[in-house]
Scaffold this motif. Structure first.
Motif, PDB file in Angstrom:
ATOM      1  N   GLN A  63      32.668 -18.309  24.146  1.00 41.96           N
ATOM      2  CA  GLN A  63      32.800 -17.964  25.566  1.00 41.96           C
ATOM      3  C   GLN A  63      31.622 -17.155  26.092  1.00 41.96           C
ATOM      4  OE1 GLN A  63      36.624 -16.099  25.956  1.00 41.96           O
ATOM      5  NE2 GLN A  63      37.720 -17.994  25.526  1.00 41.96           N
ATOM      6  N   SER A  64      30.432 -17.389  25.550  1.00 39.14           N
ATOM      7  CA  SER A  64      29.254 -16.685  26.046  1.00 39.14           C
ATOM      8  C   SER A  64      28.304 -17.619  26.778  1.00 39.14           C
ATOM      9  CB  SER A  64      28.509 -16.015  24.889  1.00 39.14           C
ATOM     10  OG  SER A  64      27.915 -16.990  24.052  1.00 39.14           O
ATOM     11  N   VAL A  65      28.568 -18.906  26.770  1.00 37.72           N
ATOM     12  CA  VAL A  65      27.661 -19.871  27.389  1.00 37.72           C
ATOM     13  C   VAL A  65      27.898 -19.884  28.899  1.00 37.72           C
ATOM     14  CG1 VAL A  65      26.930 -22.271  27.477  1.00 37.72           C
ATOM     15  CG2 VAL A  65      27.647 -21.265  25.294  1.00 37.72           C
ATOM     16  N   VAL A  66      26.830 -19.575  29.647  1.00 37.92           N
ATOM     17  CA  VAL A  66      26.893 -19.581  31.110  1.00 37.92           C
ATOM     18  C   VAL A  66      25.799 -20.509  31.614  1.00 37.92           C
ATOM     19  CG1 VAL A  66      26.703 -18.198  33.207  1.00 37.92           C
ATOM     20  CG2 VAL A  66      27.722 -17.211  31.136  1.00 37.92           C
ATOM     21  N   SER A  71      20.470 -25.359  38.389  1.00 34.66           N
ATOM     22  CA  SER A  71      19.319 -25.667  37.527  1.00 34.66           C
ATOM     23  C   SER A  71      19.813 -25.933  36.108  1.00 34.66           C
ATOM     24  CB  SER A  71      18.314 -24.504  37.523  1.00 34.66           C
ATOM     25  OG  SER A  71      18.869 -23.386  36.865  1.00 34.66           O
ATOM     26  N   LEU A  72      18.890 -26.160  35.217  1.00 39.44           N
ATOM     27  CA  LEU A  72      19.235 -26.405  33.822  1.00 39.44           C
ATOM     28  C   LEU A  72      19.240 -25.119  32.998  1.00 39.44           C
ATOM     29  CD1 LEU A  72      17.187 -29.663  33.146  1.00 39.44           C
ATOM     30  CD2 LEU A  72      19.638 -29.444  33.532  1.00 39.44           C
ATOM     31  N   LYS A  73      19.235 -23.987  33.679  1.00 36.45           N
ATOM     32  CA  LYS A  73      19.224 -22.699  32.988  1.00 36.45           C
ATOM     33  C   LYS A  73      20.568 -22.448  32.292  1.00 36.45           C
ATOM     34  CE  LYS A  73      18.713 -17.766  33.781  1.00 36.45           C
ATOM     35  NZ  LYS A  73      18.531 -16.725  34.799  1.00 36.45           N
ATOM     36  N   VAL A  74      20.489 -22.060  31.042  1.00 31.90           N
ATOM     37  CA  VAL A  74      21.678 -21.730  30.255  1.00 31.90           C
ATOM     38  C   VAL A  74      21.429 -20.385  29.584  1.00 31.90           C
ATOM     39  CG1 VAL A  74      23.179 -22.434  28.367  1.00 31.90           C
ATOM     40  CG2 VAL A  74      22.097 -24.162  29.788  1.00 31.90           C
ATOM     41  N   VAL A  75      22.399 -19.516  29.673  1.00 32.21           N
ATOM     42  CA  VAL A  75      22.325 -18.208  29.016  1.00 32.21           C
ATOM     43  C   VAL A  75      23.505 -18.116  28.059  1.00 32.21           C
ATOM     44  CG1 VAL A  75      22.347 -15.715  29.344  1.00 32.21           C
ATOM     45  CG2 VAL A  75      21.213 -17.175  31.021  1.00 32.21           C
ATOM     46  N   PHE A  76      23.224 -17.715  26.836  1.00 30.87           N
ATOM     47  CA  PHE A  76      24.290 -17.575  25.845  1.00 30.87           C
ATOM     48  C   PHE A  76      23.885 -16.519  24.830  1.00 30.87           C
ATOM     49  CE2 PHE A  76      21.923 -19.922  22.624  1.00 30.87           C
ATOM     50  CZ  PHE A  76      21.104 -20.741  23.381  1.00 30.87           C
ATOM     51  N   VAL A  87      20.226 -15.149  24.686  1.00 30.15           N
ATOM     52  CA  VAL A  87      19.200 -16.197  24.708  1.00 30.15           C
ATOM     53  C   VAL A  87      19.257 -16.882  26.057  1.00 30.15           C
ATOM     54  CG1 VAL A  87      18.407 -18.348  23.648  1.00 30.15           C
ATOM     55  CG2 VAL A  87      19.413 -16.564  22.223  1.00 30.15           C
ATOM     56  N   GLU A  88      18.084 -17.126  26.624  1.00 31.48           N
ATOM     57  CA  GLU A  88      17.979 -17.832  27.895  1.00 31.48           C
ATOM     58  C   GLU A  88      17.166 -19.090  27.655  1.00 31.48           C
ATOM     59  OE1 GLU A  88      16.889 -15.370  31.304  1.00 31.48           O
ATOM     60  OE2 GLU A  88      15.425 -16.913  31.802  1.00 31.48           O
ATOM     61  N   TYR A  89      17.655 -20.214  28.149  1.00 30.71           N
ATOM     62  CA  TYR A  89      16.974 -21.490  27.909  1.00 30.71           C
ATOM     63  C   TYR A  89      17.000 -22.326  29.179  1.00 30.71           C
ATOM     64  CZ  TYR A  89      15.995 -26.066  25.856  1.00 30.71           C
ATOM     65  OH  TYR A  89      15.459 -27.285  25.570  1.00 30.71           O
ATOM     66  N   HIS A  90      15.886 -22.965  29.490  1.00 25.81           N
ATOM     67  CA  HIS A  90      15.788 -23.879  30.618  1.00 25.81           C
ATOM     68  C   HIS A  90      15.560 -25.270  30.063  1.00 25.81           C
ATOM     69  CE1 HIS A  90      15.401 -20.775  33.784  1.00 25.81           C
ATOM     70  NE2 HIS A  90      14.919 -20.053  32.768  1.00 25.81           N
ATOM     71  N   GLY A  91      16.546 -26.125  30.194  1.00 25.37           N
ATOM     72  CA  GLY A  91      16.387 -27.490  29.708  1.00 25.37           C
ATOM     73  C   GLY A  91      17.705 -28.066  29.246  1.00 25.37           C
ATOM     74  N   ILE A  92      17.596 -29.246  28.667  1.00 24.10           N
ATOM     75  CA  ILE A  92      18.780 -29.944  28.181  1.00 24.10           C
ATOM     76  C   ILE A  92      19.026 -29.528  26.736  1.00 24.10           C
ATOM     77  CG2 ILE A  92      19.782 -32.196  27.698  1.00 24.10           C
ATOM     78  CD1 ILE A  92      18.011 -33.278  29.975  1.00 24.10           C
ATOM     79  N   LEU A  93      20.223 -29.063  26.485  1.00 19.87           N
ATOM     80  CA  LEU A  93      20.571 -28.624  25.137  1.00 19.87           C
ATOM     81  C   LEU A  93      20.876 -29.831  24.254  1.00 19.87           C
ATOM     82  CD1 LEU A  93      22.821 -25.618  26.119  1.00 19.87           C
ATOM     83  CD2 LEU A  93      20.632 -25.497  24.916  1.00 19.87           C
ATOM     84  N   PRO A  94      20.699 -29.702  22.946  1.00 18.57           N
ATOM     85  CA  PRO A  94      21.014 -30.816  22.046  1.00 18.57           C
ATOM     86  C   PRO A  94      22.504 -31.157  22.082  1.00 18.57           C
ATOM     87  CG  PRO A  94      20.128 -28.921  20.834  1.00 18.57           C
ATOM     88  CD  PRO A  94      20.169 -28.547  22.263  1.00 18.57           C
ATOM     89  N   ASP A  95      22.832 -32.373  21.708  1.00 15.75           N
ATOM     90  CA  ASP A  95      24.223 -32.833  21.735  1.00 15.75           C
ATOM     91  C   ASP A  95      25.124 -32.003  20.824  1.00 15.75           C
ATOM     92  OD1 ASP A  95      23.594 -34.799  23.520  1.00 15.75           O
ATOM     93  OD2 ASP A  95      23.350 -36.351  21.988  1.00 15.75           O
TER      94      ASP A  95
END
Length: 145
Positions: A63-66, A71-76, A87-95
């Motif tokens: 329950q930390s994935v936001v 945008s494609l920004k993901v914070v977890f 961790v902050e990531y901009h893009g498509i996460l792996p399957d």
């Protein structure tokens, strides 16, 4: 010193200089391409470099994935079961990326201490099997000719 000995000494000197220059260039290239791996506890303790890329690994905290809506920004958060880091990531996460799953991220720490990932690799457990292979194992073999 005879001219022949002087010429040989000069050749040996040039050879040593050339080998030294090549070794220095190889060492410099090796250091620039070297990628260190740190646990989340080591990152939280400040043992990770601030000004260069490194890899960090851990399990994605439940329950930390936001995800940003625009945008494609993901914070977890990821953790090594001791200390979580953000961790902050901009893009498509792996399957295979999901909460409770192990990942390895490559990136840098920003000024706020958040790890900004440029690449996220999801790990799978040892029981993972690609769906295509699993499907072939569950279908009966084709009839013989």
């Amino acid at each position: 010193m005879s001219p022949v000995k002087r010429q040989r000494l000069m050749l040996v000197g040039l050879l040593v200089l050339g080998v030294s220059a090549a070794a220095a260039l190889m060492f410099q290239a090796f250091q620039q391409n070297m990628m260190f791996f740190f646990s989340t506890s080591e990152v939280a303790e400040g043992l990770a470099p601030v000004d260069r890329d490194f890899r960090v690994g851990g399990v994605v905290v439940e329950q930390s994935v936001v995800r940003a809506s625009d945008s494609l920004k993901v914070v977890f958060d990821i953790t090594d079961m001791k200390t979580p880091i953000q961790v902050e990531y901009h893009g498509i996460l792996p399957d295979l990326f999901r909460e409770g799953q192990g990942i390895v991220a490559k990136g840098q720490l920003n000024a706020e201490g958040v790890f900004v990932a440029s690449e996220v690799l999801a790990k799978h457990d040892e029981n993972y099997m690609p769906p295509e292979v699993a499907a072939t194992l569950h279908t009966p073999p084709a009839a013989a000719y």
